[in-house]
Design an enzyme around this catalytic site. Structure first.
Site, PDB file in Angstrom:
ATOM      1  N   HIS A  62       0.848  -1.199   0.000  1.00 12.45           N
ATOM      2  CA  HIS A  62       0.000   0.000   0.000  1.00 12.45           C
ATOM      3  C   HIS A  62       0.873   1.235   0.000  1.00 12.45           C
ATOM      4  O   HIS A  62       1.808   1.341   0.781  1.00 12.45           O
ATOM      5  CB  HIS A  62      -0.915   0.013   1.232  1.00 12.45           C
ATOM      6  CG  HIS A  62      -1.814   1.214   1.251  1.00 12.45           C
ATOM      7  ND1 HIS A  62      -3.030   1.222   0.606  1.00 12.45           N
ATOM      8  CD2 HIS A  62      -1.655   2.444   1.779  1.00 12.45           C
ATOM      9  CE1 HIS A  62      -3.586   2.414   0.756  1.00 12.45           C
ATOM     10  NE2 HIS A  62      -2.776   3.176   1.464  1.00 12.45           N
TER      11      HIS A  62
ATOM     12  N   ASP B 292     -14.873   2.593   6.745  1.00  7.67           N
ATOM     13  CA  ASP B 292     -13.838   3.514   6.273  1.00  7.67           C
ATOM     14  C   ASP B 292     -14.359   4.368   5.125  1.00  7.67           C
ATOM     15  O   ASP B 292     -14.048   5.551   5.030  1.00  7.67           O
ATOM     16  CB  ASP B 292     -12.580   2.755   5.834  1.00  7.67           C
ATOM     17  CG  ASP B 292     -11.541   3.731   5.284  1.00  7.67           C
ATOM     18  OD1 ASP B 292     -11.105   4.596   6.061  1.00  7.67           O
ATOM     19  OD2 ASP B 292     -11.225   3.670   4.092  1.00  7.67           O
TER      20      ASP B 292
ATOM     21  N   ARG C 204     -14.291  12.689   6.784  1.00  9.31           N
ATOM     22  CA  ARG C 204     -13.047  13.363   7.194  1.00  9.31           C
ATOM     23  C   ARG C 204     -12.561  14.320   6.101  1.00  9.31           C
ATOM     24  O   ARG C 204     -12.033  15.384   6.381  1.00  9.31           O
ATOM     25  CB  ARG C 204     -11.966  12.316   7.493  1.00  9.31           C
ATOM     26  CG  ARG C 204     -12.223  11.559   8.785  1.00  9.31           C
ATOM     27  CD  ARG C 204     -11.338  10.325   8.880  1.00  9.31           C
ATOM     28  NE  ARG C 204      -9.937  10.625   8.703  1.00  9.31           N
ATOM     29  CZ  ARG C 204      -9.077   9.847   8.032  1.00  9.31           C
ATOM     30  NH1 ARG C 204      -9.474   8.699   7.493  1.00  9.31           N
ATOM     31  NH2 ARG C 204      -7.818  10.187   7.910  1.00  9.31           N
TER      32      ARG C 204
ATOM     33  N   SER D 221      -7.629   3.890   8.901  1.00 14.23           N
ATOM     34  CA  SER D 221      -8.258   3.867   7.578  1.00 14.23           C
ATOM     35  C   SER D 221      -7.497   2.919   6.640  1.00 14.23           C
ATOM     36  O   SER D 221      -8.081   2.032   6.010  1.00 14.23           O
ATOM     37  CB  SER D 221      -8.259   5.301   7.024  1.00 14.23           C
ATOM     38  OG  SER D 221      -8.523   5.325   5.660  1.00 14.23           O
TER      39      SER D 221
ATOM     40  N   LYS E 247      -8.514  -1.477   5.641  1.00 14.56           N
ATOM     41  CA  LYS E 247      -8.704  -1.996   4.276  1.00 14.56           C
ATOM     42  C   LYS E 247      -7.704  -3.110   3.987  1.00 14.56           C
ATOM     43  O   LYS E 247      -8.047  -4.118   3.367  1.00 14.56           O
ATOM     44  CB  LYS E 247      -8.529  -0.861   3.258  1.00 14.56           C
ATOM     45  CG  LYS E 247      -9.713   0.096   3.261  1.00 14.56           C
ATOM     46  CD  LYS E 247      -9.483   1.287   2.352  1.00 14.56           C
ATOM     47  CE  LYS E 247      -8.538   2.293   2.934  1.00 14.56           C
ATOM     48  NZ  LYS E 247      -8.639   3.656   2.523  1.00 14.56           N
TER      49      LYS E 247
END
Ligand code: URA
Length: 476
Positions: free
Chosen positions: A118, A197, A204, A219, A223
């Protein structure tokens, strides 16, 4: 007699239930079952600097996901967390309940250690397109769920969709089949992956509560945990084009995410990589795919190639393919032998894409306007405001301002000079690719503002700043 006792007991139980449904602020200091919890008290507790219990965090995540808790109360809690913070345990529990708010992908039918990657997002960050094929061609399955671009950062799905007919939305069973057969698939998130999320991130985004380490960590990791891989490599970007502008803040985010991953049994490592200049030279969807294909062919930009090899080596390390040095050699061999390029083609074909554009990148659709931006003076490029470079690319049509905007896959920027290069007056700094003639001047102005030219050669900044694992923080 037994019936009478039961009746009396039931009456008492009803009374207790009634009592406990009275607002719990009337009973401060007492422990209550979940039914007595109120969002008001949770907000107040965090506002006053308290530590939330697991039950309170669960109550909030479940209630907000199913619509029982309204946006205004969730926004108030996000702001309270923004100012008062969360400790590591609260952050882990927030992550856990967010991950469990929807589908948990089961990759157990795919043999081997599955490694996910990620990136916290950047400008010109097309690493997945090169790393996925390198790692998969070394025998490590990669089942990757990626996102779309928003604001100044790009998204892998948009990039892949610039390949004609490439499908990013496929069924979970087809996704698993492709990973089993090819070793690599990159798709969009399933609709129900960490829905808490999805709602919270959108909230947010409009309430100025994105840039908080606990909230970002929860967050991202919710995931990643829901996506099911055994190990996770995090590429935490730092600098002017990243969420985290300083190395120390990036290390802190990395440390928080690594701790969360390890706590739920996923081997997790984070690299802190540079986003003080765009990565590679291309910004914009098909332009970035072309640069990724060039890199898989062995002639990509050196900064981009170096980061791809280092990230790949760390993914292979997490898959237990050897020491970092041994894994680096595996990654280089995969690139130099052409195996990684072949793997990319296999994945594109499996997801319906037209592979002829990989053999001949001239077949990608071209922008009708290519405008050259030139230097106004002699000197050295001393810095680049990477976020502004991303915004300039978005203005040309490569990005979205709102999530429903349609993007132009061929639009974007090709940089001809970057930080550390010497330039002379009139030299081409960049090409702007677009179909919007009215956007050229604005994008050019934005890009010129982003590039600072000075009289002195700047120091060369490192591309990789640190590596964070559960055992150590190594700074380079
Ligand atoms: N990326 C995410 O997925 N979540 C954040 O909060 C920030 C960046």
């Amino acid at each position: 007699m037994k019936k009478l006792i039961n009746k009396g007991f039931r009456r008492k139980a009803r009374l207790l239930t009634l009592l406990f449904s009275v607002p719990c602020s009337l009973f401060s200091g007492m422990e209550f079952p979940l039914t007595a919890m109120r969002m008001y008290d949770i907000i107040k507790k965090k506002r006053d600097g308290g530590v939330l219990t697991d039950e309170e965090i669960k109550f909030f995540v479940e209630g907000y996901t199913n619509g029982r808790i309204p946006d205004y109360q969730a926004a108030a809690l996000m702001m309270a967390i923004y100012f008062k913070g969360m400790n590591d345990h609260e952050t882990s529990m927030l992550t856990k309940y967010m991950a469990e708010s929807g589908d948990m992908v089961d990759l157990s039918s795919i043999p081997g250690i599955k490694v996910d990657k990620h990136s916290t997002g950047g400008v010109g960050d097309k690493t997945t397109l090169v790393i996925g094929p390198i790692v998969a061609s070394c025998g490590v399955p990669v089942a990757k769920m990626s996102g779309r671009g928003l604001g100044h950062t790009g998204g892998t799905l948009d990039k892949l969709e610039s390949i004609p007919n490439f499908k990013t939305s496929i069924s979970t069973s087809d996704f698993l089949e492709i990973v089993k057969k090819v070793g690599l698939s990159v798709v969009g998130q399933t609709g129900n992956l960490a829905p808490a999320d999805k709602k919270l991130y959108a909230l947010r985004d409009v309430t100025a509560t994105v840039d908080n380490i606990s909230l970002i960590a929860a967050s991202i990791m919710s995931k990643k945990i829901a996506a099911g891989s055994d190990a996770i490599l995090l590429d935490v970007k730092t600098g002017s084009g990243a969420f985290m502008k300083t190395i120390d803040a990036s290390i802190e985010l990395a440390r928080t995410m690594v701790a969360i991953g390890e706590r739920v049994g996923r081997k997790t490592v984070a690299l802190i990589t540079d986003m003080d200049r765009p990565l590679g030279n291309a910004i914009g969807n098909s332009l970035e795919v072309i640069e990724a294909i060039d890199t898989l062919n062995g002639h990509g930009p050196s900064d981009f190639t170096e980061i791809c090899l280092y990230l790949s080596a760390n993914m292979l390390y997490l898959a237990q393919k050897g020491s970092i040095e041994e894994c680096m050699k595996l990654a280089k061999d995969a690139l130099e032998s052409g195996h990684a390029l072949a793997k990319f083609k296999e994945m594109v074909a499996a997801q319906g894409g037209d592979v002829s554009v990989i053999d001949n990148t001239n077949l990608f659709k071209k922008s009708p306007i290519v405008h050259e931006v030139t230097a106004d003076q002699d000197g050295w490029i001393t810095s680049m405001d990477t976020e502004r470079c991303g915004i300039a690319s978005a203005i040309l049509g490569a990005g979205r301002e709102n999530k429903d905007d349609v993007i132009d896959h061929s639009a974007g920027i090709v940089l001809k000079a970057k930080t550390g290069d010497s330039v002379s007056k009139g030299q081409v700094l960049a090409e702007l690719h677009t179909s919007r003639s009215d956007a050229v001047r604005t994008a050019e102005g934005m890009l010129k503002q982003a590039i600072t030219i000075g009289p002195n050669r700047p120091p060369v900044a490192s591309l990789i700043h640190a590596r964070v694992s559960i055992d150590s923080i190594e700074k380079y």
